[in-house]
Scaffold this motif. Structure first.
Motif, PDB file in Angstrom:
ATOM      1  N   PHE A   1      -3.298   3.728 -11.354  1.00 30.26           N
ATOM      2  CA  PHE A   1      -3.719   3.551 -10.268  1.00 30.26           C
ATOM      3  C   PHE A   1      -5.013   2.635 -10.648  1.00 30.26           C
ATOM      4  O   PHE A   1      -5.862   3.213 -11.388  1.00 30.26           O
ATOM      5  CB  PHE A   1      -3.908   4.834  -9.503  1.00 30.26           C
ATOM      6  N   GLY A   2      -5.207   1.849  -9.764  1.00 25.17           N
ATOM      7  CA  GLY A   2      -6.441   0.946  -9.694  1.00 25.17           C
ATOM      8  C   GLY A   2      -6.482  -0.394 -10.484  1.00 25.17           C
ATOM      9  O   GLY A   2      -6.955  -1.322 -10.300  1.00 25.17           O
ATOM     10  N   ASN A   3      -5.765  -0.152 -11.506  1.00 29.00           N
ATOM     11  CA  ASN A   3      -5.766  -1.481 -12.297  1.00 29.00           C
ATOM     12  C   ASN A   3      -4.511  -2.143 -12.505  1.00 29.00           C
ATOM     13  O   ASN A   3      -4.355  -3.128 -13.234  1.00 29.00           O
ATOM     14  CB  ASN A   3      -6.359  -1.196 -13.869  1.00 29.00           C
TER      15      ASN A   3
ATOM     16  N   ARG B   1      -1.317  -3.940 -10.190  1.00 31.46           N
ATOM     17  CA  ARG B   1      -0.872  -4.583  -8.887  1.00 31.46           C
ATOM     18  C   ARG B   1       0.562  -4.224  -8.404  1.00 31.46           C
ATOM     19  O   ARG B   1       1.388  -4.046  -9.108  1.00 31.46           O
ATOM     20  CB  ARG B   1      -1.348  -6.115  -8.792  1.00 31.46           C
TER      21      ARG B   1
ATOM     22  N   ASP C   1      -1.810   2.080  -5.997  1.00 35.34           N
ATOM     23  CA  ASP C   1      -2.571   3.454  -5.921  1.00 35.34           C
ATOM     24  C   ASP C   1      -1.611   4.565  -5.373  1.00 35.34           C
ATOM     25  O   ASP C   1      -0.638   4.068  -4.754  1.00 35.34           O
ATOM     26  CB  ASP C   1      -3.792   3.226  -4.910  1.00 35.34           C
TER      27      ASP C   1
ATOM     28  N   ALA D   1      -3.956  -3.363  -4.709  1.00 34.36           N
ATOM     29  CA  ALA D   1      -4.030  -2.342  -5.819  1.00 34.36           C
ATOM     30  C   ALA D   1      -2.959  -1.356  -5.816  1.00 34.36           C
ATOM     31  O   ALA D   1      -2.743  -0.725  -4.834  1.00 34.36           O
ATOM     32  CB  ALA D   1      -5.124  -1.988  -6.166  1.00 34.36           C
TER      33      ALA D   1
END
Length: 399
Positions: free
Chosen positions: A357-359, A361, A339, A337
């Motif tokens: 960040f987080g959603n 790739r 980040d 992911a």
């Protein structure tokens, strides 16, 4: 070629002009009707995108100092001189759907506005004689370099727009190739990732701060997976086997009901073809698989009893293995992911990394449509894992 991250003076001016010339070359051959396609995800109206990238350069280079308003949006001390208002051309403030209904400048108006903006930005490039060291030089050139890379990114976006809309390929683009895949055994070790303190030049905020980590031994493909290799997975019924599509991948597969990559079809002889912009071409042995999303890449890996590399493995191999072939082919999905690195702090253009960040790739490498300036082992690209309209592929790692 001068280090793109360290461009200054006349070299930086030449790069800004070259990037703008490429921008126009990617859209100026299109008809008026092609400039106004129907609204769809992943595609911006051409006129809005042109105005946005020029606005971006003017905003950050010419209108400082900058701050944040009560809503968190960036604001500048000086008003727009060439392209505005901010509420329309700041992508953070102006929703995607609104971009399709707002009246935009004509092609001729844009050319004049953007030419004036570009020359003003170039005229403001700092004088080389003003700096005592590389740190001062890098700080003074930060926004000019940011604007250059930002326009390069939009140049690639215009390429995938043309591919998504089945417009002719830009004249300079040809179907990329990959070498025959061979396994590379990589001896692990401790490595400094990201933009290191000793490195000079421009750094994207998500490349900072550098950190050291230990990577275990691993075996990785020497090149991205070819279309022929991926066809073996398709022909084996890989899209129909639920074991290869867990969790979100299964949800995506159920939603779209695909049995093969979205831009593939069989010809009258039953052979696979891929849509390359506005035409269909037979899969060639040296062609990488293109336009597959992270779920499709993971499904192939599960079928092949392999896995995707981590971003750290990718950067470690690209930095240390001469046999590792990357760039100018496809962007490569990783397992990670997207980040921030430990200790991450957003740069002045806060909207670049942190909101995703987080959603999203993480991808590495660089595609055939990516400007050469963008190819850097430290560079971290990022897309939502379902995106298959961009120039994405992958390579695999042994379990």
């Amino acid at each position: 070629m001068n280090n793109p991250r360290q461009l200054s003076g006349q070299n930086l001016a030449a790069a800004l002009r070259a990037s703008r010339a490429r921008t126009w070359a990617l859209v100026d051959d299109l008809s008026d009707a092609q400039w106004l396609p129907s609204q769809q995800r992943g595609v911006n109206p051409i006129a809005w995108e042109l105005a946005h990238l020029a606005w971006f350069a003017e905003f950050w280079i010419l209108r400082g100092p900058h701050g944040r308003d009560a809503r968190g949006f960036a604001h500048a001390a000086l008003p727009p001189q060439f392209i505005g208002p901010d509420t329309i051309f700041d992508s953070a403030q102006f929703a995607h759907g609104q971009r399709w209904v707002e009246k935009m400048p004509s092609r001729a108006q844009l050319r004049d506005m953007m030419a004036n903006q570009l020359e003003a930005c170039i005229a403001s490039i700092p004088n080389e004689e003003n700096f005592h060291n590389s740190k001062e030089r890098d700080e003074a050139h930060y926004f000019h370099r940011l604007a250059l890379f930002h326009e390069d990114m939009h140049g690639e976006a215009f390429c995938w727009l043309r591919a998504a809309l089945a417009y002719p390929a830009p004249a300079h683009l040809t179907i990329p190739t990959v070498a025959v895949n061979k396994p590379i055994s990589v001896l692990g070790g401790t490595f400094g990732f990201g933009f290191k303190s000793k490195d000079e030049g421009f750094a994207f905020d998500n490349e900072l701060p550098s950190f050291s980590a230990t990577v275990s031994d691993f075996e990785i493909d020497s090149a991205p997976v070819s279309a022929r290799q991926f066809a073996q997975f398709v022909d084996a019924g890989g899209y129909g086997n639920a074991n290869f599509w867990p969790s979100q991948a299964g949800e995506w597969r159920a939603q779209y009901g695909l049995n093969h990559p979205q831009r593939w079809r069989r010809n009258s002889s039953g052979e696979w073809e891929m849509r390359w912009f506005d035409r269909w071409v037979a899969l060639a042995d040296a062609m990488p698989v293109i336009h597959v999303n992270a779920f499709e890449a993971q499904a192939y890996c599960l079928w092949a009893k392999r896995r995707l590399p981590s971003a750290r493995e990718w950067e470690f191999a690209a930095s240390s293995c001469a046999e590792f072939q990357w760039g100018r082919s496809v962007w490569e999905w990783t397992t990670d992911a997207f980040d921030g690195y430990p200790g991450f702090e957003p740069g002045p253009y806060r909207e670049y990394s942190q909101p995703w960040f987080g959603n999203h790739r993480e991808l590495r490498g660089g595609a055939f449509a990516t400007d050469a300036r963008m190819h850097d082992v430290r560079y971290r690209n990022f897309f939502e894992p379902h995106r298959n309209d961009v120039f994405t592929g992958f390579r695999t790692v042994a379990l």
